[in-house]
Write an enzyme that holds these catalytic residues in place. Structure first.
Site, PDB file in Angstrom:
ATOM      1  N   SER A 148     -46.216 -20.317 -30.400  1.00  0.00           N
ATOM      2  CA  SER A 148     -46.927 -20.969 -31.490  1.00  0.00           C
ATOM      3  C   SER A 148     -45.943 -21.537 -32.518  1.00  0.00           C
ATOM      4  O   SER A 148     -45.095 -22.357 -32.179  1.00  0.00           O
ATOM      5  CB  SER A 148     -47.905 -19.985 -32.132  1.00  0.00           C
ATOM      6  OG  SER A 148     -48.737 -20.630 -33.061  1.00  0.00           O
ATOM      7  N   ASP A 300     -49.352 -27.457 -35.054  1.00  0.00           N
ATOM      8  CA  ASP A 300     -48.217 -26.607 -34.705  1.00  0.00           C
ATOM      9  C   ASP A 300     -47.778 -26.874 -33.265  1.00  0.00           C
ATOM     10  O   ASP A 300     -48.421 -27.664 -32.551  1.00  0.00           O
ATOM     11  CB  ASP A 300     -48.551 -25.134 -34.953  1.00  0.00           C
ATOM     12  CG  ASP A 300     -49.592 -24.580 -33.995  1.00  0.00           C
ATOM     13  OD1 ASP A 300     -50.292 -25.371 -33.337  1.00  0.00           O
ATOM     14  OD2 ASP A 300     -49.708 -23.343 -33.900  1.00  0.00           O
ATOM     15  N   ASP A 302     -47.945 -25.544 -30.281  1.00  0.00           N
ATOM     16  CA  ASP A 302     -48.842 -25.455 -29.128  1.00  0.00           C
ATOM     17  C   ASP A 302     -50.220 -26.028 -29.424  1.00  0.00           C
ATOM     18  O   ASP A 302     -51.133 -25.903 -28.620  1.00  0.00           O
ATOM     19  CB  ASP A 302     -48.947 -24.021 -28.604  1.00  0.00           C
ATOM     20  CG  ASP A 302     -49.660 -23.088 -29.559  1.00  0.00           C
ATOM     21  OD1 ASP A 302     -49.516 -23.276 -30.775  1.00  0.00           O
ATOM     22  OD2 ASP A 302     -50.343 -22.159 -29.091  1.00  0.00           O
ATOM     23  N   ASP A 304     -52.733 -25.403 -31.596  1.00  0.00           N
ATOM     24  CA  ASP A 304     -53.974 -24.690 -31.854  1.00  0.00           C
ATOM     25  C   ASP A 304     -54.262 -24.591 -33.351  1.00  0.00           C
ATOM     26  O   ASP A 304     -55.384 -24.327 -33.752  1.00  0.00           O
ATOM     27  CB  ASP A 304     -54.012 -23.317 -31.177  1.00  0.00           C
ATOM     28  CG  ASP A 304     -52.869 -22.400 -31.578  1.00  0.00           C
ATOM     29  OD1 ASP A 304     -52.046 -22.790 -32.433  1.00  0.00           O
ATOM     30  OD2 ASP A 304     -52.791 -21.287 -31.017  1.00  0.00           O
TER      31      ASP A 304
END
Length: 574
Positions: A148, A300, A302, A304
């Site tokens: 993340s 961010d 990734d 999400d």
């Protein structure tokens, strides 16, 4: 001094079970000194609120081919026991981080070696697309390699089940027990290539199509063409689908921050690739001023989480916090459902115990149920799974994540980016603004002000300090904070709440978790918990004031900010 138990772990990693490269890395680590060696082996990586996440390197407390290999082997065994005599398949995605692609291949190899069919994305993709792919391809599980928004030295491993949500009890504990019973020599690393299939563009298009169907609300022609958007992927995966999603939805004025467009695990233009941090959107805000943008959105690595900035009444860009964004998006969805006469008492929205209480007030105003779970979107996914008789509208949490409908069972910055643009375009076309819409919600429901205090405590000593802080507040809780009496305490570790106003103890109907919440006499709320994915302890402070006019709202903003400062000072969180 390194204990005998840890020395035994280190010796195991010198055996022929481990390859020459790993043993050389261990030799190099030993040369760095006892402290570094201890940090790498003093514990095993654990599944937290967002899966398994840690620093890359050699050791049991590090992300490497063996710690991931062991977890994957355990998952293979668990899948075979959970789905006996069935053909099993998994989907695997990975982000822009160093080694994510090679670690994803290692994980795919282990699955294939265990006769499990693998759908492996050909290149980096957003985490929400992995959740979507699990359900679309009817897989029994999914994996995404990501850390993340953690610093560049981190990587991680999220496990999804066949509903597209992350693992929850009892499955997570059952899986951990299987993994813990394994030895490193039990890992089957030799791949069976015939079980591995690459996927890519075809899933992208299905995902984009589903997102547009799920997250568009506008009816007025031309409204999307009139909205000026600045978007940054912060060197992450969202660049693969978000611009195309906005384009297909009809947004023609999308300005991408070129300096942050290329995926790069070093995240060279930011201190932290976290849209929760204002600094991460510095370049995007500068571009917004240059092009006269209405809205700024950054995701961010990734994809999400998302950070959003909009223009205030003075025309200046103002960053929304995660609670504000959640309220705005939920209000938009509720208004859409109401206008379409789809609200019939069988719908719900979702939130978490550390997020704004304003979600309850908003849901109540539409006579819709608001379900609240522990921190993490896996709990919202569980709500959907546990209540098939109800329709899920949307939901989120304070940490800049949101979920639109149930096609993706995790926080989804692709759909949330589109929905935020729909909100901005709708408001602009109506002669309003996102900022005005938020102010109107405060006038209708009351002003809610939230602040997050995050204290970083790294390493073994940091972990002990976090545990001591939690124990201190738990064993000797304050009876008043900033002049306000503590009227109720909820302790999710013991599953008990105690109401001091009536001297009554009750059971909490949620799984055990290391979370403590204090409620004050004036309606303020203070929650605290160790982070499940970072070496931090987090304090969530929420205060509220009733307001009826814009003048009262401005005064309430000042008063609430001062009240939060007093709470922080009294608890010595500065």
């Amino acid at each position: 001094m390194i204990s005998t138990e840890i020395l035994a772990k280190i010796t195991t990693w010198k055996s022929d079970v481990f390859d020459a490269e790993t043993k050389q890395q261990l030799h190099d680590l030993e040369a760095q000194g006892e402290k570094e060696l201890l940090e790498a082996f003093y514990k095993d990586l654990e599944f937290g609120t967002g899966g398994m996440r840690g620093i890359m390197g050699v050791g049991t407390n590090r992300i490497n081919k063996y710690t991931l290999g062991k977890s994957t082997q355990g998952l293979c065994d668990y899948l075979h026991s959970s789905f006996p005599n069935q053909s099993i398949s998994v989907a695997i995605a990975f982000d822009c981080r160093h080694n994510s692609d090679t670690l994803a291949q290692v994980v795919a190899n282990v699955f294939s070696a265990n006769d499990i069919k693998v759908y492996l994305f050909e290149s980096l993709r957003p985490t929400p697309e992995l959740s979507f792919a699990v359900r679309k391809l009817q897989c029994q599980a999914g994996i995404v390699l990501t850390a993340s928004h953690n610093p560049p030295e981190y990587n991680g491993y999220k496990v999804y089940w066949n509903d597209g949500g992350q693992l929850v009890p009892p499955q997570d504990k059952e899986l951990i027990a299987v993994i813990d019973a394994l030895h490193y020599q039990d890992i089957r690393f030799k791949p069976k290539p015939e079980h591995i299939t690459k996927i890519g563009a075809e899933i992208d298009q299905e995902f984009i199509k589903s997102t547009i169907q799920n997250a568009t609300i506008l009816q007025k022609a031309g409204a999307r063409d009139d909205l000026k958007i600045v978007f940054t992927s912060l060197h992450g995966t969202s660049i693969t689908v978000v611009p195309e999603t906005l384009k297909q939805a009809g947004y023609s004025q999308v300005h991408i921050v070129e300096e942050q467009k290329t995926p790069d695990g070093n995240f060279p233009t930011v201190v932290s690739p976290n849209p929760e941090e204002p600094e991460a959107l510095t370049l995007a805000l500068a571009l917004a001023e240059k092009v006269g943008a209405d809205i700024v959105i950054g995701t961010d690595p990734d994809c999400d989480r998302l950070g959003v900035a909009v223009r205030n009444n003075e025309g200046k860009m103002e960053l929304l916090n995660g609670n504000q964004l959640m309220i705005l998006l939920t209000a938009l969805l509720l208004e859409k459902w109401q206008s379409e006469k789809r609200l019939n008492g069988k719908q719900f929205v979702g939130s978490t115990i550390v997020s704004t209480p304003m979600m309850h007030a908003l849901a109540e105003s539409y006579e819709v149920r608001c379900m609240v779970g522990l921190t993490g979107f896996k709990w919202i996914a569980k709500m959907i799974k546990d209540h098939p008789e109800l329709e899920f509208i949307g939901g989120g949490e304070e940490s800049f994540g949101y979920m639109v409908g149930d096609n993706v069972r995790d926080k989804d910055a692709v759909a949330s980016t589109l929905l935020a643009c729909e909100l901005a375009a709708y408001a602009k076309a109506s002669g309003s603004s996102v900022y005005n819409e938020l102010q109107n919600l405060y006038l209708d429901l009351g002003y809610f002000h939230e602040t997050l205090i995050s204290l970083t405590k790294k390493g073994i000593d940091g972990l002990a300090e976090i545990q001591a802080m939690m124990a201190g507040f738990r064993n000797d809780p304050p009876r008043s904070v900033a002049g306000q009496e503590v009227i109720m305490i909820e302790d999710y570790q013991t599953s008990k709440s105690f109401d001091f106003t009536v001297n009554r103890e009750e059971e909490l109907d949620l799984p055990k978790s290391d979370v403590l919440i204090f409620y004050l006499a004036d309606g303020s709320k203070i929650a605290m918990r160790p982070s499940g994915t970072e070496p931090k302890i987090k304090f969530y402070v929420s205060v509220t004031e009733s307001v009826e006019t814009l003048e009262e709202l401005q005064a309430a903003k000042v008063e609430c900010k001062e009240h939060v400062a007093a709470i922080v000072a009294d608890l010595k969180l500065n």
